[in-house]
Design a protein around this motif. Structure first.
Motif, PDB file in Angstrom:
ATOM      1  N   ILE A 191       0.882  -1.172   0.000  1.00 36.42           N
ATOM      2  CA  ILE A 191       0.000   0.000   0.000  1.00 36.42           C
ATOM      3  C   ILE A 191       0.913   1.213   0.000  1.00 36.42           C
ATOM      4  CG2 ILE A 191      -1.864   1.232   1.191  1.00 36.42           C
ATOM      5  CD1 ILE A 191      -2.563  -1.481   2.532  1.00 36.42           C
ATOM      6  N   HIS A 261       3.629   0.062   2.929  1.00 35.90           N
ATOM      7  CA  HIS A 261       3.278  -1.039   3.824  1.00 35.90           C
ATOM      8  C   HIS A 261       3.212  -2.285   2.949  1.00 35.90           C
ATOM      9  CE1 HIS A 261       2.149   2.192   6.474  1.00 35.90           C
ATOM     10  NE2 HIS A 261       1.217   2.612   5.634  1.00 35.90           N
ATOM     11  N   VAL A 292       3.038  -8.621   7.789  1.00 35.31           N
ATOM     12  CA  VAL A 292       2.989  -7.202   7.406  1.00 35.31           C
ATOM     13  C   VAL A 292       4.246  -6.452   7.845  1.00 35.31           C
ATOM     14  CG1 VAL A 292       1.549  -5.116   7.493  1.00 35.31           C
ATOM     15  CG2 VAL A 292       0.496  -7.356   7.843  1.00 35.31           C
ATOM     16  N   LEU A 294       5.232  -2.874   7.998  1.00 34.00           N
ATOM     17  CA  LEU A 294       4.681  -1.516   7.850  1.00 34.00           C
ATOM     18  C   LEU A 294       5.790  -0.534   7.479  1.00 34.00           C
ATOM     19  CD1 LEU A 294       2.392  -1.525  11.003  1.00 34.00           C
ATOM     20  CD2 LEU A 294       1.613  -1.566   8.639  1.00 34.00           C
ATOM     21  N   GLY A 319      -1.587   6.726   7.298  1.00 34.13           N
ATOM     22  CA  GLY A 319      -1.973   5.304   7.396  1.00 34.13           C
ATOM     23  C   GLY A 319      -1.718   4.781   8.795  1.00 34.13           C
ATOM     24  N   LEU A 347      -4.904   0.684   4.668  1.00 28.25           N
ATOM     25  CA  LEU A 347      -4.175  -0.221   5.564  1.00 28.25           C
ATOM     26  C   LEU A 347      -5.100  -0.817   6.624  1.00 28.25           C
ATOM     27  CD1 LEU A 347      -1.402  -1.329   6.564  1.00 28.25           C
ATOM     28  CD2 LEU A 347      -1.247   0.691   8.007  1.00 28.25           C
TER      29      LEU A 347
END
Ligand SMILES: Nc1ncnc2c1ncn2[C@@H]1O[C@H](COP(=O)(O)OP(=O)(O)OP(=O)(O)O)[C@@H](O)[C@H]1O
Length: 674
Positions: A191, A261, A292, A294, A319, A347
């Motif tokens: 993202i 992310h 994930v 980030l 986010g 997110l």
């Protein structure tokens, strides 16, 4: 875990607690205490409404100072210390407690075994799982997750969570290969600037990807293609491939900073091979494991972001802020039951299941130990602290749609079988009604296969009842096909036979005309057709006179001489014989059948009548001569000599010759009778 890095003893931790310096003590320790009480690695917190709640586990990992930081007096000073029980971290005057705290000396393996291994196990049991790495830029999120480039080249000690989880997943699958069947898929998205990019299919436009909620309330990424992977190596290749397309950049704080992310998702589909009494209980379980990494939280002033990087920084922080708001809403007891702002960012929408939903989740908050980063470290710890109270509701994900289709299929099969049995019993079985039922069953099967997206697996891998249903369906379809073919063949044969019959009828009519003269033979007690047939057969392999003789055509009352006549034949007189009345014309076959052959090859037949008492010497000169004695005229003989019919003479001609012979014989008979 190696707790040796603990710099602050538990006593000091307790003392600070007494001084009231411990942040959110009641909430943070609550999670930890529950963890201890239950002794459950998944952080089971209790049961609510029939669903077991799972506490979101929060661990903190401090990275060691890097070489360049150690050599710089501004960055070489550390500001973080740890409690000896491995659960407390002290920054400045503040102390925080988490489920686990890993000091800079704790290796990748310990972090993995402690935080992620139980999640892989639960994923194999059918629960969704999530690991989130959160922290300031350059704090070690990508290093911890192991989703950087060149993963296969890394030494074992540096392997992060992702390659270790993939390795464990495949070894679990292998261990369970006798009792379950697995289908593993993966997807990798990032993202970036509020747009979702499919890293495994970078050509897919971001606009075609959207976050949706399916009928069961599960979050899905529509437009993202999942890759089926069959081995550890294949999945690592996917990881590396996707990492190549990840948006990275160089900032003042990290040379290889992730500017997005990244979410690597492993989808584990499994079907038990252990058959239970009720075949439908043998269903499909699907679990998703989100890993994930980030983007780092950052202060623009420190990263030196300008222009596009500035915009990037802003969206990253937005986010993370939205994520923080979701965490607050879920973790704060006072806000319980209030709206959770999942839709504030892409997110939070993607991670909706992982935070407060159907997932077992672990957050690893990465921090830097350098004093220069104290403020960011404190923010990270506060952020992570709020997440400690989040409770998720993980459930085993049975594939309800597959079960429903399965049941419909079973019913359809049962109905088809019953209908077939009834039809067979009453003799009313119609191939088309059977075919219709089969089509219905097979379209149901197709539906199930498409639904499962299992194009690469054979149909009979879906499950045991389906396997036998499939088999039955295939068998019946083959039978139908075979019947159709047989009908077509028979129709063709009927047409051909009708044509032949017509030809034979015409031929029969023709022969009847030809056979009319044979009527007298019947009067003599002979079967004209049988005679004709035998003669025709024998002509193909024997000499004509012998045949005539053997077939009894040379009746005791046979005339003293015979000749062959046919309208198409060419007749010649043998010049070697005297041309008197006793010499009969010689017969040859029609020109068409002897084309290209010697006349001798075909043979000649001479029939001569003579008195053996008068002309005995002539007879002895001839070879291949056959004498036929006429009983009525003892002294008269018929000599048939040098007769050979070539075997290649077509049956048609032998029949015609035979007919000629027969008609001649008949004429002779009538003459004799007269
Ligand atoms: N535990 C650790 N042990 C040794 N080195 C580490 C550790 N954690 C991080 N590093 C090193 O620190 C540097 C920064 O780490 P990394 O790129 O993982 O940070 P990040 O949090 O992902 O940053 P960003 O958010 O900017 O992408 C890397 O060179 C990495 O190798």
């Amino acid at each position: 875990m190696n707790p040796s890095a603990a710099a602050v003893s538990w006593n000091k931790f307790a003392a600070i607690q007494e001084l009231g310096l411990l942040q959110s003590t009641s909430t943070t320790t609550a999670a930890g205490e529950e963890y201890n009480k239950n002794g459950n690695v998944n952080g089971v917190a209790g049961v609510a409404g029939g669903t077991t709640l799972s506490v979101l586990r929060v661990a903190v990992r401090a990275r060691p100072l890097q070489q360049d930081e150690l050599t710089d007096y501004k960055t070489c000073k550390e500001c973080v210390s740890y409690t000896s029980d491995g659960r407390g971290v002290l920054v400045g005057k503040r102390i925080f407690a988490f489920d686990r705290v890993y000091g800079p000396m704790v290796g990748q393996e310990d972090v993995y075994l402690d935080c992620v291994k139980p999640l892989v196990d639960s994923c194999c049991a059918g629960y969704n799982a999530t690991v989130l790495a959160y922290g300031q830029t350059g704090s070690g999120k990508t290093f911890t997750m192991g989703c950087g480039k060149n993963v296969p080249l890394l030494p074992e000690t540096e392997l992060g969570i992702l390659p270790r989880a993939i390795r464990q997943l495949y070894s679990s699958i292998e261990e369970r290969s006798s009792d379950a069947e697995f289908l593993i898929k993966c997807a990798f998205v990032e993202i970036h600037n509020e747009e979702i990019k499919d890293l495994l299919h970078p050509a897919t436009p971001s606009k075609s990807i959207s976050v949706r909620e399916d009928a069961h309330g599960d979050i899905i990424l529509a437009g993202v293609k999942e890759e089926v992977v069959t081995s550890f190596e294949n999945m690592i290749r996917c990881l590396e491939y996707g990492s190549m397309f990840r948006t990275t950049g160089s900032t003042m704080m990290n040379q290889h900073s992730s500017r997005s992310h990244a979410i690597f998702t492993i989808i584990v589909e499994q079907r038990s091979l252990v058959h239970k009494l009720n075949a439908l209980s043998n269903d499909v379980i699907t679990a998703k494991f989100h890993l994930v990494d980030l983007a780092g939280s950052e202060r623009v002033k420190r990263t030196g972001a300008v222009g596009m990087s500035f915009k990037e920084s802003v969206t990253i922080n937005c986010g993370l802020l939205a994520l923080g708001n979701v965490i607050s809403a879920l973790g704060d007891e006072r806000k319980k039951g209030r709206h959770v702002p999942y839709r504030q960012s892409k997110l939070t929408r993607v991670l909706q299941d992982s935070l407060g939903g159907n997932s077992r989740t672990c957050m690893i908050a990465c921090i830097s130990t350098a004093e220069i980063n104290l403020e960011e470290t404190l923010n990270t710890l506060k952020y992570a602290n709020r997440a400690c109270n989040i409770r998720n509701k993980p459930i085993i994900n049975h594939d309800l749609h597959a079960i429903m289709l399965n049941q419909a299929l079973q019913r359809e099969l049962l109905l088809t079988t019953r209908m077939c049995c009834m039809d067979l019993e009453h003799g009313t079985s119609e191939p088309y009604s059977l075919e219709n039922s089969l089509q219905c069953t097979s379209s149901l099967l197709q539906c199930l296969v498409e639904y499962r997206g299992r194009e690469i697996l054979p149909l009979d891998d879906v499950n045991a009842p389906l396997k036998s249903a499939c088999h039955e369906c295939e068998k019946r379809e083959k039978q139908c096909l075979k019947l159709h073919e047989q009908i077509q063949e028979s129709q063709f044969l009927v047409g051909k036979l009708q044509q032949e019959m017509h030809q034979l009828q015409t031929e029969r009519d023709r022969y009847q005309v030809l056979l009319q003269p044979l009527a007298p033979l019947a009067a003599l007690g002979m079967k004209p057709l049988l005679v004709l047939e035998n003669v025709a057969k024998s002509l193909a392999c024997c000499t004509l006179p012998r045949i005539c003789f053997e077939q009894g055509l040379l009746h005791p009352k046979f005339p003293d001489h015979v000749a062959f006549l046919h309208k198409d034949a060419t007749y010649k007189l043998d010049p070697s014989f005297p041309a008197d009345d006793s010499l009969y014309p010689m017969i040859s076959l029609p020109n068409s059948s002897i084309a290209g052959r010697d006349q001798e090859d075909i043979g000649w037949m001479q029939i001569v009548e003579f008195d053996d008492e008068k002309d005995h010497s002539w007879m002895s000169k001839q070879e291949d001569t056959m004498m036929i004695k006429d009983m009525a005229k003892p002294k008269m003989h018929i000599q048939i000599s040098n007769i050979q019919l070539h075997r290649s003479v077509p049956m048609k001609w032998t029949m015609l010759i035979t007919l000629s012979v027969v008609s001649l014989l008949l004429r002779r008979f009538s003459r004799v009778r007269q």
